[in-house]
Design a protein around this motif. Structure first.
Motif, mmCIF file in Angstrom:
data_model
loop_
_atom_site.group_PDB
_atom_site.id
_atom_site.type_symbol
_atom_site.label_atom_id
_atom_site.label_comp_id
_atom_site.label_asym_id
_atom_site.label_seq_id
_atom_site.Cartn_x
_atom_site.Cartn_y
_atom_site.Cartn_z
ATOM 1 N N LEU A 202 6.791 2.202 -2.960
ATOM 2 C CA LEU A 202 7.428 1.487 -1.461
ATOM 3 C C LEU A 202 6.334 1.608 -0.488
ATOM 4 C CD1 LEU A 202 10.898 2.851 -1.149
ATOM 5 C CD2 LEU A 202 10.238 0.429 -1.948
ATOM 6 N N THR A 203 5.455 2.643 -0.706
ATOM 7 C CA THR A 203 4.275 2.912 0.365
ATOM 8 C C THR A 203 3.228 1.613 -0.090
ATOM 9 O OG1 THR A 203 4.613 5.098 0.521
ATOM 10 C CG2 THR A 203 2.498 4.217 1.058
ATOM 11 N N GLU A 204 2.965 1.208 -1.122
ATOM 12 C CA GLU A 204 2.166 0.320 -1.632
ATOM 13 C C GLU A 204 2.699 -1.185 -1.093
ATOM 14 O OE1 GLU A 204 -0.774 2.647 -3.254
ATOM 15 O OE2 GLU A 204 -0.970 0.491 -3.209
ATOM 16 N N VAL A 205 4.256 -1.443 -1.256
ATOM 17 C CA VAL A 205 4.707 -2.328 -0.835
ATOM 18 C C VAL A 205 4.637 -2.389 0.777
ATOM 19 C CG1 VAL A 205 6.798 -3.523 -0.415
ATOM 20 C CG2 VAL A 205 6.518 -2.589 -2.594
ATOM 21 N N ASN A 206 4.524 -1.459 1.317
ATOM 22 C CA ASN A 206 4.417 -1.615 2.787
ATOM 23 C C ASN A 206 3.012 -2.024 2.938
ATOM 24 O OD1 ASN A 206 6.779 -0.989 3.768
ATOM 25 N ND2 ASN A 206 6.269 1.125 4.537
ATOM 26 N N SER B 242 4.950 -4.017 11.114
ATOM 27 C CA SER B 242 5.575 -2.843 10.841
ATOM 28 C C SER B 242 6.279 -2.272 12.164
ATOM 29 C CB SER B 242 4.804 -1.662 10.211
ATOM 30 O OG SER B 242 3.754 -1.516 11.215
ATOM 31 N N ASP B 243 7.185 -1.202 11.792
ATOM 32 C CA ASP B 243 8.095 -0.797 12.840
ATOM 33 C C ASP B 243 6.974 0.055 13.770
ATOM 34 O OD1 ASP B 243 10.981 0.197 13.875
ATOM 35 O OD2 ASP B 243 9.466 1.587 14.178
ATOM 36 N N PRO B 244 6.739 0.362 14.972
ATOM 37 C CA PRO B 244 5.836 1.043 15.563
ATOM 38 C C PRO B 244 6.002 2.450 15.453
ATOM 39 C CG PRO B 244 6.239 -0.800 17.067
ATOM 40 C CD PRO B 244 7.466 -0.607 15.983
ATOM 41 N N ILE B 245 7.104 2.863 15.201
ATOM 42 C CA ILE B 245 7.615 4.353 15.239
ATOM 43 C C ILE B 245 7.632 4.891 13.840
ATOM 44 C CG2 ILE B 245 9.339 6.010 15.664
ATOM 45 C CD1 ILE B 245 7.929 4.864 18.194
ATOM 46 N N THR B 246 8.134 4.142 12.947
ATOM 47 C CA THR B 246 8.437 4.500 11.457
ATOM 48 C C THR B 246 7.134 4.161 10.449
ATOM 49 O OG1 THR B 246 9.781 2.691 10.827
ATOM 50 C CG2 THR B 246 10.703 4.603 11.655
ATOM 51 N N GLY B 247 6.756 3.070 10.874
ATOM 52 C CA GLY B 247 5.612 2.357 10.217
ATOM 53 C C GLY B 247 6.288 1.588 8.900
#
Length: 406
Positions: free
Chosen positions: A337-341, A351-356
């Protein structure tokens, strides 16, 4: 010197008149002349009187002609006295005015001293305000340090959660043969995740105190059509600001003034950019800093050209993993999922500024993938697709497919 000359002239003229009068008197006496039928002796006396009168008249005449002061004394004494009384009255009036002026001057000095005292008090208040401002700055610095510590604690909490997840996976593997209890274990794991999330939120709330919004947190976002009249763009931004205000009011929920504040030059520039843009613009209203309860809700605007990033069912990224005995399946899925992000963010999804976070997937699908990976052995491939068409603002909803390689 002038008076001495006048006295000498008067003495000479008086002596001459007396001498002439004496000669006339003597001649008249010798000739026994008579005036008005009087006796010669009486006539001589009259001549002597007339001579004295002439001396006096001549003296007064000469003094009047030669001295303005004598004329004033003889003919202008009453006027002089009147002028003197008038000048005395004017002098008295000026004296009264002088007294009033002195009183006003003293009052002005008193007011001036009072103003100086007030200025000194204002300077003291200014110094106190500056000291208070310095204390607030120090408090803000301490708050930033506390925030950094909170991030570190949150990271440690995530590590602990990962360890807990590993323990849970180990428990799942040990009970893999008990298929009837597998679903129950999944439910327990989900509950554990929820409790862990609640714990994270609780710790965040405890450490942050009255921080209502974090710096960079999105209060509202929307896609606004470009290349339109300024009035229409302003109306759309106002509606978005109202949405942000509603979110703030819902978060605060204590009756405070929760209207968002946008820097006017920044707002004007945003209106200009959107109205002149040939494509639609994604507008985000984000918190300009950590917002404490009771403070004005200061925000900033973020503008991004909006476009379609992924079509429905479009391929995002694929990655192969070697699944060996004892390898944490959930850790593999989270890494994917990190690779997808990273892939989605690189292509333009915000991306969400808080959670990324960029991607979103359903919890049931996540655990299905984790379960499939945990049962697999050898080489596996995880592939991510877009569940639906996705634009710049996201979120990217995911479909993850699992494939066991031979």
């Amino acid at each position: 010197m002038y008076g001495l000359y006048l006295i000498v002239a008067l003495a000479i003229s008086g002596g001459a008149i007396a001498f002439i009068g004496d000669i006339l008197g003597t001649k008249i006496g010798k000739k026994r002349l008579s005036i008005f039928g009087l006796r010669p002796r009486h006539t001589s006396n009259i001549i002597t009187i007339i001579t004295g009168i002439l001396i006096t008249a001549l003296t007064i005449g000469i003094m009047s002609v030669t001295s303005e002061n004598v004329r004033t004394a003889l003919f202008g004494m009453e006027e002089l006295n009147a002028n003197l009384v008038s000048k005395q009255n004017e002098l008295d009036t000026l004296s009264d005015e002088l007294i009033i002026t002195k009183t006003e001057y003293q009052q002005a000095n008193t007011d001036l001293n009072k103003s100086k005292d007030e200025i000194a008090d204002l300077k003291k208040e200014q110094i106190q305000l500056k000291e208070e401002s310095d204390r607030l700055k120090e408090g803000n610095a301490e708050l930033e340090l506390s925030n950094a510590k909170l991030i570190a604690d949150n990271t440690a909490l995530i590590d602990n959660n990962d360890k807990l997840s590993k323990d849970n996976d180990e428990l799942t593997k040990n009970n893999a043969k008990l298929s009837s209890n597998n679903e129950e274990l999944k439910n327990d794991n989900q509950n554990l995740e929820k409790r862990n999330e609640n714990l994270r939120k609780g710790l965040t709330a405890i450490r942050e105190g009255d921080i209502v919004f974090r710096a960079g947190e999105i209060l509202a976002s929307a896609v606004i059509r470009g290349n339109r009249p300024t009035e229409e763009v302003v109306r759309d931004i106002d509606e978005l600001a109202n949405s942000a205000t509603a979110k703030v009011s819902e978060r605060i929920n204590d009756g405070d003034d929760s209207s968002v504040w946008i820097y006017q030059p920044e707002l004007s520039e945003a209106v200009r950019v959107i109205s002149e843009s040939e494509q639609d613009i994604l507008l985000r209203i984000v918190a300009a800093g950590n917002l404490m309860r009771g403070e004005p809700v200061r925000t900033s605007l973020e503008l991004y050209p909006n476009s379609k990033i992924y079509d429905k069912d479009e391929f995002i990224v694929s990655k192969a993993y070697e699944k060996q005995e004892g390898v944490d399946a959930e850790q593999i899925v989270r890494h994917f999922l990190t690779e997808v992000n990273h892939a989605a963010a690189a292509k333009g999804v915000l991306s969400d500024p808080i959670t990324g976070a960029v991607g979103v997937m359903e919890g049931s699908q996540f655990y299905q993938v984790v379960d499939a990976v945990s049962k697999a052995k050898g080489l596996i491939v995880l592939t991510a697709y877009a569940r639906e068409a996705t634009e710049t603002q996201g979120p990217l909803r995911l479909v993850i497919k699992f494939e066991q390689m031979k």
